[in-house]
Design a protein around this motif. Sequence first.
Motif, mmCIF file in Angstrom:
data_model
loop_
_atom_site.group_PDB
_atom_site.id
_atom_site.type_symbol
_atom_site.label_atom_id
_atom_site.label_comp_id
_atom_site.label_asym_id
_atom_site.label_seq_id
_atom_site.Cartn_x
_atom_site.Cartn_y
_atom_site.Cartn_z
ATOM 1 N N GLY A 173 -22.648 48.559 -106.139
ATOM 2 C CA GLY A 173 -23.188 48.939 -104.840
ATOM 3 C C GLY A 173 -24.698 49.017 -104.919
ATOM 4 O O GLY A 173 -25.261 49.201 -106.004
ATOM 5 N N ALA A 174 -25.372 48.878 -103.784
ATOM 6 C CA ALA A 174 -26.839 48.915 -103.800
ATOM 7 C C ALA A 174 -27.385 49.214 -102.415
ATOM 8 O O ALA A 174 -26.775 48.861 -101.396
ATOM 9 C CB ALA A 174 -27.399 47.580 -104.297
ATOM 10 N N VAL A 175 -28.544 49.859 -102.409
ATOM 11 C CA VAL A 175 -29.322 50.048 -101.192
ATOM 12 C C VAL A 175 -30.767 49.731 -101.560
ATOM 13 O O VAL A 175 -31.295 50.238 -102.538
ATOM 14 C CB VAL A 175 -29.154 51.480 -100.631
ATOM 15 N N ALA A 176 -31.403 48.852 -100.772
ATOM 16 C CA ALA A 176 -32.730 48.346 -101.142
ATOM 17 C C ALA A 176 -33.496 47.940 -99.898
ATOM 18 O O ALA A 176 -33.033 48.117 -98.761
ATOM 19 C CB ALA A 176 -32.577 47.160 -102.094
ATOM 20 N N GLN A 177 -34.683 47.358 -100.126
ATOM 21 C CA GLN A 177 -35.490 46.812 -99.034
ATOM 22 C C GLN A 177 -35.381 45.298 -98.982
ATOM 23 O O GLN A 177 -36.027 44.668 -98.150
ATOM 24 C CB GLN A 177 -36.948 47.230 -99.232
ATOM 25 N N ARG A 178 -34.591 44.730 -99.861
ATOM 26 C CA ARG A 178 -34.418 43.277 -99.950
ATOM 27 C C ARG A 178 -32.951 42.931 -99.731
ATOM 28 O O ARG A 178 -32.075 43.811 -99.740
ATOM 29 C CB ARG A 178 -34.848 42.786 -101.336
ATOM 30 N N ASN A 179 -32.672 41.640 -99.558
ATOM 31 C CA ASN A 179 -31.290 41.187 -99.474
ATOM 32 C C ASN A 179 -30.609 41.481 -100.804
ATOM 33 O O ASN A 179 -30.987 40.964 -101.848
ATOM 34 C CB ASN A 179 -31.226 39.690 -99.168
ATOM 35 N N ILE A 180 -29.611 42.327 -100.764
ATOM 36 C CA ILE A 180 -28.990 42.808 -101.978
ATOM 37 C C ILE A 180 -27.766 41.999 -102.381
ATOM 38 O O ILE A 180 -27.194 42.206 -103.462
ATOM 39 C CB ILE A 180 -28.630 44.312 -101.802
ATOM 40 N N VAL A 181 -27.332 41.052 -101.578
ATOM 41 C CA VAL A 181 -26.100 40.312 -101.851
ATOM 42 C C VAL A 181 -26.147 39.570 -103.197
ATOM 43 O O VAL A 181 -25.172 39.605 -103.956
ATOM 44 C CB VAL A 181 -25.766 39.351 -100.691
ATOM 45 N N PRO A 182 -27.254 38.891 -103.554
ATOM 46 C CA PRO A 182 -27.280 38.230 -104.870
ATOM 47 C C PRO A 182 -27.070 39.211 -106.029
ATOM 48 O O PRO A 182 -26.423 38.865 -107.022
ATOM 49 C CB PRO A 182 -28.668 37.589 -104.920
ATOM 50 N N VAL A 183 -27.599 40.422 -105.911
ATOM 51 C CA VAL A 183 -27.410 41.424 -106.961
ATOM 52 C C VAL A 183 -25.936 41.833 -107.038
ATOM 53 O O VAL A 183 -25.366 41.989 -108.130
ATOM 54 C CB VAL A 183 -28.299 42.655 -106.698
ATOM 55 N N LEU A 184 -25.302 42.003 -105.877
ATOM 56 C CA LEU A 184 -23.893 42.393 -105.854
ATOM 57 C C LEU A 184 -23.014 41.320 -106.472
ATOM 58 O O LEU A 184 -22.128 41.612 -107.291
ATOM 59 C CB LEU A 184 -23.450 42.669 -104.422
ATOM 60 N N VAL A 185 -23.247 40.079 -106.104
ATOM 61 C CA VAL A 185 -22.424 38.980 -106.619
ATOM 62 C C VAL A 185 -22.658 38.797 -108.118
ATOM 63 O O VAL A 185 -21.711 38.604 -108.891
ATOM 64 C CB VAL A 185 -22.699 37.678 -105.843
ATOM 65 N N GLU A 196 -25.915 38.471 -95.552
ATOM 66 C CA GLU A 196 -27.119 39.104 -96.089
ATOM 67 C C GLU A 196 -27.198 40.548 -95.606
ATOM 68 O O GLU A 196 -26.674 40.884 -94.544
ATOM 69 C CB GLU A 196 -28.382 38.358 -95.655
ATOM 70 N N GLY A 197 -27.863 41.390 -96.401
ATOM 71 C CA GLY A 197 -28.052 42.777 -95.987
ATOM 72 C C GLY A 197 -28.771 43.558 -97.068
ATOM 73 O O GLY A 197 -28.826 43.152 -98.223
ATOM 74 N N VAL A 198 -29.332 44.693 -96.668
ATOM 75 C CA VAL A 198 -30.076 45.519 -97.615
ATOM 76 C C VAL A 198 -29.211 46.636 -98.200
ATOM 77 O O VAL A 198 -29.636 47.327 -99.125
ATOM 78 C CB VAL A 198 -31.337 46.126 -96.952
ATOM 79 N N THR A 199 -28.015 46.822 -97.669
ATOM 80 C CA THR A 199 -27.086 47.840 -98.155
ATOM 81 C C THR A 199 -25.707 47.212 -98.295
ATOM 82 O O THR A 199 -25.219 46.577 -97.343
ATOM 83 C CB THR A 199 -27.004 49.037 -97.187
ATOM 84 N N GLY A 224 -14.502 40.850 -103.718
ATOM 85 C CA GLY A 224 -15.068 40.868 -102.381
ATOM 86 C C GLY A 224 -16.408 41.570 -102.338
ATOM 87 O O GLY A 224 -16.782 42.295 -103.269
ATOM 88 N N VAL A 225 -17.122 41.358 -101.238
ATOM 89 C CA VAL A 225 -18.414 41.981 -101.023
ATOM 90 C C VAL A 225 -18.538 42.326 -99.540
ATOM 91 O O VAL A 225 -18.028 41.604 -98.680
ATOM 92 C CB VAL A 225 -19.561 41.049 -101.489
ATOM 93 N N ALA A 226 -19.191 43.454 -99.245
ATOM 94 C CA ALA A 226 -19.437 43.855 -97.851
ATOM 95 C C ALA A 226 -20.863 44.361 -97.737
ATOM 96 O O ALA A 226 -21.368 45.046 -98.631
ATOM 97 C CB ALA A 226 -18.460 44.944 -97.412
ATOM 98 N N VAL A 227 -21.505 44.007 -96.620
ATOM 99 C CA VAL A 227 -22.860 44.486 -96.344
ATOM 100 C C VAL A 227 -22.909 45.014 -94.922
ATOM 101 O O VAL A 227 -22.097 44.647 -94.063
ATOM 102 C CB VAL A 227 -23.908 43.363 -96.522
ATOM 103 N N LEU A 228 -23.880 45.908 -94.685
ATOM 104 C CA LEU A 228 -24.106 46.424 -93.340
ATOM 105 C C LEU A 228 -25.154 45.556 -92.653
ATOM 106 O O LEU A 228 -26.284 45.440 -93.131
ATOM 107 C CB LEU A 228 -24.581 47.867 -93.403
ATOM 108 N N THR A 229 -24.766 44.915 -91.566
ATOM 109 C CA THR A 229 -25.691 44.056 -90.821
ATOM 110 C C THR A 229 -25.488 44.279 -89.330
ATOM 111 O O THR A 229 -24.351 44.303 -88.844
ATOM 112 C CB THR A 229 -25.457 42.566 -91.136
#
Length: 605
Positions: free
Chosen positions: A6-18, A64-67, A33-38
């Motif tokens: 899991g992550a919360v950031a100021q950048r698109n965090i999806v690459p870090v999650l994957v 894409e998403g920051v969280t 699976g992956v989920a982001v708030l958009t």
Amino acid sequence: MCGIVGAVAQRNIVPVLVEGLRRLEYRGYDSCGVAVLTNGAPRRARSVARVADLDAQVSERHLEGVTGIAHTRWATHGAPVTDNAHPIFSRDTVALVHNGIIENFEALREMLRGKGYEFVSQTDTEVIAHLIHSLYSGNLYDTVCEAVKQLHGAYAIAVVHKDEPHTVVGARQGSPLVVGVGQGENFLASDALALAGSTDQFMFLEEGDVCELTREGVRISDRSGARVEREIRTVHSYGGAVELGPYRHFMQKEIFEQPRAITDTIPASDAFEAKLFGDGASAAFDDIDSILILACGTSYYSGLTSKYWLESIAKIPTQVEIASEYRYRESVPNPKALVVVISQSGETADTLAALKHAQELGHRHTLAVCNVSTSAMVRLTEMQFLTHAGTEIGVASTKAFTTQLVGLFTLAVTLGKIRGFVDADKEAGYLRQLRHLPAALNSVLALEPQIIAWSEEFSRKENALFLGRGLHYPIALEGALKLKEISYIHAEAYPAGELKHGPLALVTEAMPVVTVAPNDALLEKLKSNMQEVRARGGQLYVFADSDTKIVNEEGMHVIRMPEHYGMLSPILHVVPLQLLAYHTACARGTDVDKPRNLAKSVTVE
């Protein structure tokens, strides 16, 4: 279970999650699976294939998403189908991932159905998502603190809510969870390895902790609800450890890494001393009168092997129990027994539960033999011996097993010395043997071409027997486990003397019988057992020390080991069994590093 990021950031965090999921693939999984708030709502992608397929979906959907949160799942409740894959949603508002098992999920599900919630999966996880949704009143952190009070069982969770787009909340009980601390961004994972390259600063959550991650910082409360601070530790990146290099599979790589891993694990000291096991070990070792070993799977077999060492070298009564059985039976506690727990990850749920049970019964002296210095097991025990196998990716353990044996042999000689059964000459001899082990292992690894030839024959079989005697019976057990784990050939191991008490009925020309034949005091007895197999037309495949006078002939296939290695012979003899299982699996075309239905780090009971 099996992996959380899991992550919360100021950048698109999806690459870090994957990428985090990719680093956790070694644990084994059947969906991801992956989920982001958009734009005020959670969006997700899920797959019942590999992380590479999930990555393709993410790119295709421009997710894409920051969280966000992500998960690899090893099925416990419900088949590995898309509807059961995490993240699990509740009314397109809450998204949640979960490792562990909720034991009271049926009662919670009925209560939530009574409130109008519809269930679209067969998972126990869905009850947590709906429970959090039902309790939410504007603060996700407070809601999770309230929700976990109603959960019985083991869990590590990460959850996001559409109304708090820059917050991730996590909680753990009986399943590991770590917080990664960054600059203007923070992370959550079930394993620090998942976040290699993103941060090297980690807080390891304790049992009952709930944490809130925002871009600005981390808030943690303990099981009583009190605000707590957890120590930030530097854990250097394991990045290089997960590179395959020139090998076909990680299992093959890890088999060949064993000389190096054992070199790193052998104590640098010129003496076997209590301080090798921690500052308080000297006083604890003086106080004990017996050993109780608790472990599961391969680690259990290392414990069985060490029983022979502990009783023959240290003359100390030793009992070895399967951790998952020990906890649920009436036992007679002995406060003067040393409880030894063995685990590669240090997070094995059954072994951790057995450790806590032993402590509740009054066992004061505890020792962990473990490969992970930051694990729950290491933190819970009085003493520790850290193996230095490095990260083990293959689900079927190899180098973790042999390094555990090195640690347990060190324990046996140390206790033997303290108890007056190991004099200076014996101590020096044991030390020489240990330090020669890596060179001896390299000679064993050179047998790989001969073992490959055997594997072609084994790949056409559906059953196999493994035989050993004395100190090498647990090695036969480990060899059979390896073969069944990754090749899916049914394999069983027996003390060779037990053949005539039942298993001999299975022996035919179609049944290969793998035999571990060191040149020890039981060799002649073993030869008689082998003749029992030949008389029934069985095919023997023998790993024999060079001076055993066991020769190739009709029905007798022999690979000669380079040398007899005395008390440390099990560490040499297990390596060809690992190679036999590996190459047989390759010949059958199975997924060697990720065998079906299995997970690397078993964090549920």
